[in-house]
Design a protein around this motif. Sequence first.
Motif, PDB file in Angstrom:
ATOM      1  N   ASP A 163       0.942  -1.386  -0.015  1.00 44.27           N
ATOM      2  CA  ASP A 163      -0.072   0.089   0.081  1.00 44.27           C
ATOM      3  C   ASP A 163       0.944   1.241  -0.085  1.00 44.27           C
ATOM      4  O   ASP A 163       2.209   1.223   0.301  1.00 44.27           O
ATOM      5  CB  ASP A 163      -0.997   0.111   1.283  1.00 44.27           C
ATOM      6  N   TRP A 165       0.641   5.535   0.518  1.00 45.85           N
ATOM      7  CA  TRP A 165      -0.040   6.944   0.731  1.00 45.85           C
ATOM      8  C   TRP A 165      -0.603   7.851  -0.292  1.00 45.85           C
ATOM      9  O   TRP A 165       0.597   8.074  -1.130  1.00 45.85           O
ATOM     10  CB  TRP A 165       0.656   7.936   1.888  1.00 45.85           C
ATOM     11  N   PHE A 260       4.385   8.654   5.315  1.00 44.34           N
ATOM     12  CA  PHE A 260       3.343   9.397   5.850  1.00 44.34           C
ATOM     13  C   PHE A 260       3.468  10.672   6.246  1.00 44.34           C
ATOM     14  O   PHE A 260       2.998  11.669   5.949  1.00 44.34           O
ATOM     15  CB  PHE A 260       2.799   8.810   7.240  1.00 44.34           C
ATOM     16  N   LYS A 281      -4.999   6.222   1.902  1.00 46.75           N
ATOM     17  CA  LYS A 281      -4.180   5.076   1.628  1.00 46.75           C
ATOM     18  C   LYS A 281      -4.891   4.269   0.772  1.00 46.75           C
ATOM     19  O   LYS A 281      -5.985   4.390   0.707  1.00 46.75           O
ATOM     20  CB  LYS A 281      -3.865   4.591   2.943  1.00 46.75           C
ATOM     21  N   THR A 282      -4.019   3.645  -0.039  1.00 43.25           N
ATOM     22  CA  THR A 282      -4.494   2.693  -0.764  1.00 43.25           C
ATOM     23  C   THR A 282      -5.359   1.478  -0.112  1.00 43.25           C
ATOM     24  O   THR A 282      -5.005   1.170   0.913  1.00 43.25           O
ATOM     25  CB  THR A 282      -3.654   2.059  -1.953  1.00 43.25           C
TER      26      THR A 282
END
Length: 292
Positions: A163, A165, A260, A281-282
């Motif tokens: 994942d 951001w 982040f 986020k994803t």
Amino acid sequence: MGIKLKSKAKINLSIDVLGKMEDGYHNVEMVMQTIGLHDILTIEENLSGEITIKSDTSNIPCDERNIAYKAARLMKEFIGTDRGAHIYIQKRIPVGAGMAGGSSNAAAVLTGLNRIWKAGLSENDLMDMGVKLGADVPFCIKGGTMLAQGIGEKLTPIKKSCDFWVVVCKPNFSISTVEVYKNLDISEISERPDTNKVIEYIENGDIKSLAGSMVNVLEQVSEKRYSVISHIKEKMMHQKALGSIMTGSGPTVFGIFKNFDDAHKAEAKLKSLWDQTYLTKTEDEGVEVYEG
């Protein structure tokens, strides 16, 4: 009986338009990604048998024009029930943003009513139903990372390795998707995404290469008319985005960030200029049931 669901937004990691079909629709090739930014839908059975919609915003219609209403009516007709539903929509996804906010609401209604009315339909059944409402609805039901082809309804899952951001920023206006496609001259597209490379980078977790390979061919129409789109992209890059493009037909722009802290600083900076800026986020799931 009631249920609460998160209906999640999407971004396009790439958009290519391959041609125009005989029915007037465009043949597209897109990489679509679910993000955590979401609306909250509360659905309760309406004993009167009617479908009613309410919302915390006046920016969407709360009658039969709303795609959530159309989804409820479609489900009602499909399973042949006389039961009704009251739908309350808490909007967090900006309206008219190119992030499939309406489509995700429709996806949540189909998912929620399938449970409330005990229709027993599979996810594939719901996706088949959803395409009748809009090309993005099947994706919003399934969620995750997908290659979308045809008019966007032919979906192939992509295995995402990690994942990342995302900061999304919508200027204070909306763009008509129909108008953008109408003004797109396919013969004048100068830069196209290498969709296979985009998919490869996603599968390998190479976020930096992914960010550098993102292309949305619709930008050449929307950016020409609205210079603020280019301006937001530049701001994203100045704030350490690894890459930044417009999602959908615009006007929303997003940037991908390595960590982040960089994303959080970028969100603060852009939010001081454009109110509708969000850090997210994803995610791997479209509609999420979290109560009921």
